[in-house]
Scaffold this motif. Structure first.
Motif, PDB file in Angstrom:
ATOM      1  N   SER A  46       0.871  -1.105   0.010  1.00 53.81           N
ATOM      2  CA  SER A  46       0.026   0.076   0.069  1.00 53.81           C
ATOM      3  C   SER A  46       0.840   1.210   0.091  1.00 53.81           C
ATOM      4  CB  SER A  46      -0.781  -0.038   1.229  1.00 53.81           C
ATOM      5  OG  SER A  46      -1.671   1.198   1.352  1.00 53.81           O
ATOM      6  N   LEU A  47       0.230   2.227  -0.438  1.00 53.99           N
ATOM      7  CA  LEU A  47       1.043   3.576  -0.499  1.00 53.99           C
ATOM      8  C   LEU A  47       0.000   4.539   0.143  1.00 53.99           C
ATOM      9  CD1 LEU A  47       2.568   5.841  -3.100  1.00 53.99           C
ATOM     10  CD2 LEU A  47       1.191   6.792  -1.621  1.00 53.99           C
ATOM     11  N   THR A  49      -3.176   3.985   1.251  1.00 52.45           N
ATOM     12  CA  THR A  49      -3.781   3.490   2.556  1.00 52.45           C
ATOM     13  C   THR A  49      -3.192   3.411   3.810  1.00 52.45           C
ATOM     14  OG1 THR A  49      -5.371   2.216   1.187  1.00 52.45           O
ATOM     15  CG2 THR A  49      -5.368   1.691   3.477  1.00 52.45           C
TER      16      THR A  49
HETATM   17  N1   CP Z   1      -6.080   3.380  -3.629  1.00 47.63           N
HETATM   18  C1   CP Z   1      -5.362   2.780  -2.672  1.00 47.63           C
HETATM   19  O1   CP Z   1      -6.145   1.900  -1.881  1.00 47.63           O
HETATM   20  O2   CP Z   1      -3.963   2.730  -2.806  1.00 47.63           O
HETATM   21  P1   CP Z   1      -2.815   1.646  -2.237  1.00 47.63           P
HETATM   22  O3   CP Z   1      -3.050   0.481  -2.672  1.00 47.63           O
HETATM   23  O4   CP Z   1      -1.718   2.685  -2.421  1.00 47.63           O
HETATM   24  O5   CP Z   1      -3.288   2.153  -0.498  1.00 47.63           O
END
Ligand code: CP
Length: 313
Positions: A46-47, A49
């Protein structure tokens, strides 16, 4: 309260308005989370979230603890009554109760396997934590839904609202990898609560779970779907029927400026991360009508309103 799906929101319009107010004064409720801890458990990457949920917690005065459970935790067993003489080291029954002693809220990201449809539909990881944890649980994207993303999307739609009933189109676009259905599912569920002309467009074979889609309109002709749209929300997903398979990478579904020209000067939305020039061309993503960065920013206020409601009990 738990926040497991968009259906845990009692009044979407009120939550969106409150989130927009929080955005103007994000540190207003610093005392609410004082001496409270949130544990963020990531079974997947994840970034947005990861950072936005931490930021939301910090804005409320909470202390976040982050654990990359998928790579750093003991391999968890979820089945009841299993003889644990294979690879799994700890049962979720103990893990969830132990973490509940360290944290006042537990947030979990655990994607779909895209291999076992029944287990994915049962949201095995999220459901087990919700069952055995003794503190509130937040869904940071499960095998079925991504309700924090959908709430951020609702905030973004409200901030960019037009002065008529909007036409909002959820469009499939190609992608080389098999992606889950969670973002599309929660977006659909959120749109079903909105006063909008909502259309889903995708190639035949990419029909999503009928229990989620219900009677939302499906238009198989992408160009027809785009006509007069005010918002184009793009997302890839793998096949639901031929579960987890990439059955087409049809490049004619990539979002181009030519397609956006068919719309009513539509805003372009995507949850990110996005593959440039596969899902959407640079010209659209970099255009003034692209609101993806603002949409990502709203992840903080979506998480913040959810945590605020939980802390207020
Ligand atoms: N949109 C979203 O959930 O981004 P991440 O997967 O980077 O958390």
């Amino acid at each position: 309260m738990n926040y497991l799906s968009i259906n845990d929101i009692d009044n979407l319009s009120d939550w969106v308005k409150e989130a927009i107010a929080l955005k103007k004064n994000p540190l207003k409720n610093q005392d609410l989370g004082k001496n409270k801890t949130i544990g963020l458990l990531f079974f997947n990457n994840s970034l947005r979230t990861r950072l936005s949920t931490q930021k939301a917690a910090l804005n409320l005065g909470m202390e976040p603890i982050v654990m990359n459970f998928g790579s750093e935790g003991w391999a968890l067993e979820f089945e009841d009554g299993t003889v644990m003489n294979q690879g799994k080291s700890e049962h979720v029954k103990e893990a969830a109760q132990v973490i509940s002693q360290f944290c006042d809220v537990i947030a979990i990201r655990a994607f779909a396997s895209l291999k076992d449809k029944e287990k994915d539909l049962a949201e095995e990881v999220l459901t087990a934590f919700a069952k055995y944890a003794t503190v509130p649980v937040v869904n940071m994207e499960s095998s079925v839904g991504h309700p924090l993303q959908a709430l951020a999307d609702a905030i973004t739609l409200e901030e960019n609202k037009v002065n008529h009933k909007p036409k909002v189109v959820l469009s499939w676009a190609p992608h080389p990898k098999a992606l889950p259905h969670a973002v599309a599912n929660s977006f659909i569920e959120m749109m079903q609560k909105q006063d909008a002309n909502f259309v889903i467009t995708h190639p035949k074979g990419y029909e999503l779970n009928p229990k989620v889609v219900k009677n939302s309109i499906i238009e198989y002709n992408q160009n027809k779907a785009f006509a007069d749209a005010d918002f184009i929300y793009t997302k890839n997903w793998s096949s639901f029927k031929d579960y987890g398979k990439v059955i087409s990478q049809d490049k004619s579904w990539t979002i181009t400026q030519e397609k956006m020209n068919k719309t009513n000067h539509a805003k372009f939305m995507h949850c990110l991360p996005v593959r440039r020039n596969v899902v959407v061309v640079d010209a659209v993503l970099d255009s003034k009508n692209s609101i993806v960065i603002e949409q990502a920013n709203n992840r903080t206020y979506a998480a913040q309103i959810v945590l605020k409601k939980i802390l207020e009990g």
